[in-house]
Write a protein that holds these residues in place. Structure first.
Motif, short mmCIF file in Angstrom:
data_model
loop_
_atom_site.label_atom_id
_atom_site.label_comp_id
_atom_site.label_asym_id
_atom_site.label_seq_id
_atom_site.Cartn_x
_atom_site.Cartn_y
_atom_site.Cartn_z
N GLY A 90 47.79 26.41 48.10
CA GLY A 90 49.08 26.18 48.56
C GLY A 90 49.96 25.53 47.47
O GLY A 90 49.63 25.41 46.60
N VAL A 91 50.95 24.95 47.76
CA VAL A 91 51.83 24.23 46.93
C VAL A 91 52.37 22.69 47.43
O VAL A 91 52.19 22.70 48.56
CB VAL A 91 53.28 24.96 46.67
N HIS A 92 52.39 21.90 46.64
CA HIS A 92 52.86 20.45 46.83
C HIS A 92 54.40 20.36 46.77
O HIS A 92 54.94 20.74 45.83
CB HIS A 92 52.23 19.49 46.24
N LEU A 93 54.99 20.19 48.04
CA LEU A 93 56.60 20.08 47.94
C LEU A 93 57.06 18.66 47.77
O LEU A 93 56.39 17.80 48.31
CB LEU A 93 57.10 20.70 49.29
N ASP A 94 58.42 18.47 47.23
CA ASP A 94 58.86 17.31 46.98
C ASP A 94 60.01 17.25 48.41
O ASP A 94 61.08 17.93 48.00
CB ASP A 94 59.41 16.87 45.69
N LEU A 95 59.42 16.52 49.46
CA LEU A 95 60.40 16.74 50.64
C LEU A 95 61.86 15.99 50.42
O LEU A 95 62.92 16.40 50.83
CB LEU A 95 59.72 16.14 51.67
N ASP A 96 61.72 15.03 49.58
CA ASP A 96 63.02 14.17 49.01
C ASP A 96 63.97 15.21 48.46
O ASP A 96 65.16 15.07 48.89
CB ASP A 96 63.13 13.11 48.46
N ARG A 97 63.59 16.09 47.42
CA ARG A 97 64.46 17.02 46.90
C ARG A 97 64.85 18.13 47.94
O ARG A 97 66.09 18.77 47.41
CB ARG A 97 63.85 17.45 45.73
N LEU A 98 64.35 18.29 48.79
CA LEU A 98 64.61 19.13 49.93
C LEU A 98 65.46 18.65 50.92
O LEU A 98 65.88 19.35 51.73
CB LEU A 98 63.40 19.98 50.64
N GLY A 99 65.98 17.47 50.72
CA GLY A 99 66.74 16.75 51.59
C GLY A 99 66.10 16.22 52.95
O GLY A 99 66.92 15.79 53.94
N LEU A 100 64.85 16.23 53.00
CA LEU A 100 64.14 15.62 54.21
C LEU A 100 63.55 14.18 53.45
O LEU A 100 62.31 14.19 53.52
CB LEU A 100 63.11 16.51 54.50
N GLY A 101 64.31 13.27 53.46
CA GLY A 101 63.80 12.00 52.72
C GLY A 101 63.51 11.11 53.70
O GLY A 101 62.79 10.04 53.38
N LEU A 102 63.24 11.25 55.08
CA LEU A 102 62.63 10.36 55.98
C LEU A 102 61.48 10.95 56.67
O LEU A 102 61.44 12.10 57.28
CB LEU A 102 64.10 9.95 57.08
N ARG A 103 60.47 10.28 56.79
CA ARG A 103 59.29 10.50 57.54
C ARG A 103 58.97 9.67 58.63
O ARG A 103 59.24 8.29 58.28
CB ARG A 103 58.17 10.81 56.54
N ALA A 104 58.36 10.02 59.76
CA ALA A 104 58.00 9.34 60.92
C ALA A 104 56.90 9.90 61.57
O ALA A 104 56.50 11.18 61.40
CB ALA A 104 59.23 9.19 61.87
N HIS A 105 56.25 8.98 62.15
CA HIS A 105 54.96 9.36 62.96
C HIS A 105 55.33 8.96 64.41
O HIS A 105 56.03 8.03 64.68
CB HIS A 105 53.76 8.51 62.70
N VAL A 106 54.91 10.11 65.34
CA VAL A 106 55.63 9.90 66.58
C VAL A 106 54.42 10.29 67.51
O VAL A 106 53.74 11.26 67.54
CB VAL A 106 56.74 10.83 66.87
N SER A 107 54.00 9.30 68.38
CA SER A 107 53.04 9.76 69.43
C SER A 107 53.55 9.99 70.70
O SER A 107 54.64 9.59 71.02
CB SER A 107 52.19 8.06 69.78
N LEU A 108 53.00 11.11 71.19
CA LEU A 108 53.79 11.83 72.35
C LEU A 108 52.65 11.92 73.48
O LEU A 108 51.60 12.34 73.18
CB LEU A 108 54.03 13.38 71.90
N ARG A 109 52.92 11.46 74.49
CA ARG A 109 52.36 11.39 75.83
C ARG A 109 52.89 12.79 76.64
O ARG A 109 53.94 12.25 77.40
CB ARG A 109 52.26 10.27 76.43
N PRO A 110 52.55 13.86 76.67
CA PRO A 110 53.08 14.90 77.46
C PRO A 110 53.07 14.58 79.01
O PRO A 110 52.22 13.92 79.62
CB PRO A 110 52.45 16.03 77.23
N ARG A 111 54.05 14.95 79.88
CA ARG A 111 54.06 14.84 81.03
C ARG A 111 52.79 15.81 81.69
O ARG A 111 52.68 16.85 80.94
CB ARG A 111 55.43 15.43 81.80
N LEU A 112 52.53 15.74 82.94
CA LEU A 112 51.24 16.33 83.41
C LEU A 112 51.50 17.87 83.13
O LEU A 112 50.58 18.26 82.83
CB LEU A 112 51.14 16.01 84.92
N ARG A 113 52.62 18.23 83.49
CA ARG A 113 52.99 19.84 83.64
C ARG A 113 52.76 20.37 82.15
O ARG A 113 51.85 21.34 81.95
CB ARG A 113 54.33 20.21 84.20
N ALA A 114 53.19 19.66 81.13
CA ALA A 114 53.24 20.13 79.62
C ALA A 114 51.79 19.91 79.47
O ALA A 114 51.13 20.81 78.55
CB ALA A 114 54.11 19.32 78.98
#
Length: 203
Positions: A90-114
């Motif tokens: 694969g290739v290594h992308l510079d996300l900042d140069r692609l306009g995606l300069g903010l990264r975040a980690h999200v913990s998701l607890r799905p509802r029972l149905r999901a």
């Protein structure tokens, strides 16, 4: 180059208690053992280490670095690909140069149905975009997501979308001291083999 980057001299394998002990051509033991369960010996790991640093290196140059001829190294690379050890390139992308300069980690607890329909949840996450990775983990928060977004406003929009699937907890990435491309797994394995061989050589 550090100890992990130094490659062994040309080697020939010999069996020792279900392991492969690697010896230089003159017969002196390197104290390096590689488990047969992995299907990769020390030369394979050296090849993987080089390809991890630069997957576009020519076969001739790769062979020079691991002390093999071009046909020999080409055959080893082919075997690593056919066996699935190397799954792709694969290739290594510079996300900042692609306009995606903010990264975040999200913990998701799905509802029972999901939570009951993991495939449906996966499809919904993939359809959203901006999700770099998703892992299913133990604990209350079943899924850990890594996002790449433009800015705080964009992050808020993505989190609102995720909130429709379950409860979320978000942490914004401030910096990335270690990135995936910095990690040389083959070097770890080589060092473990050296350490294991050293322990077995002790009286």
């Amino acid at each position: 180059m550090g100890d992990h980057g130094r490659l062994p001299p040309p080697v020939r394998p010999c069996r020792s208690d279900g392991m492969t002990a690697l010896f230089p051509s003159k017969g002196r033991c390197l104290g390096m053992f590689v488990s047969q369960t992995s299907g990769a010996d020390a030369v394979d790991l050296a090849i993987i280490s080089e390809l991890s640093r630069n997957a576009r290196v020519s076969l001739a140059e790769l062979g020079r670095r691991v002390s093999l001829s071009r046909p020999a190294v080409a055959e080893r690379v082919r075997r690593l690909e056919d066996s699935g050890v190397i799954k792709g390139y694969g290739v290594h992308l510079d996300l900042d140069r692609l306009g995606l300069g903010l990264r975040a980690h999200v913990s998701l607890r799905p509802r029972l149905r999901a939570a009951r329909n993991a495939q449906s949840l996966r499809d919904r996450l993939l359809a959203m975009g901006h999700i770099l990775s998703c892992v299913h983990v133990t604990g209350e928060n079943c899924y850990e997501l890594t996002l790449a977004v433009r800015d705080a406003q964009h992050l808020e929009q993505v989190i609102e979308h995720l909130s429709g699937m379950g409860d979320t907890t978000t942490g914004v990435v401030l910096s990335e001291p270690v990135q995936p491309r910095d990690v040389d797994i083959a070097a770890w394995l080589l060092q473990e083999d050296r350490d294991r061989g050293t322990r077995q050589d002790r009286p």
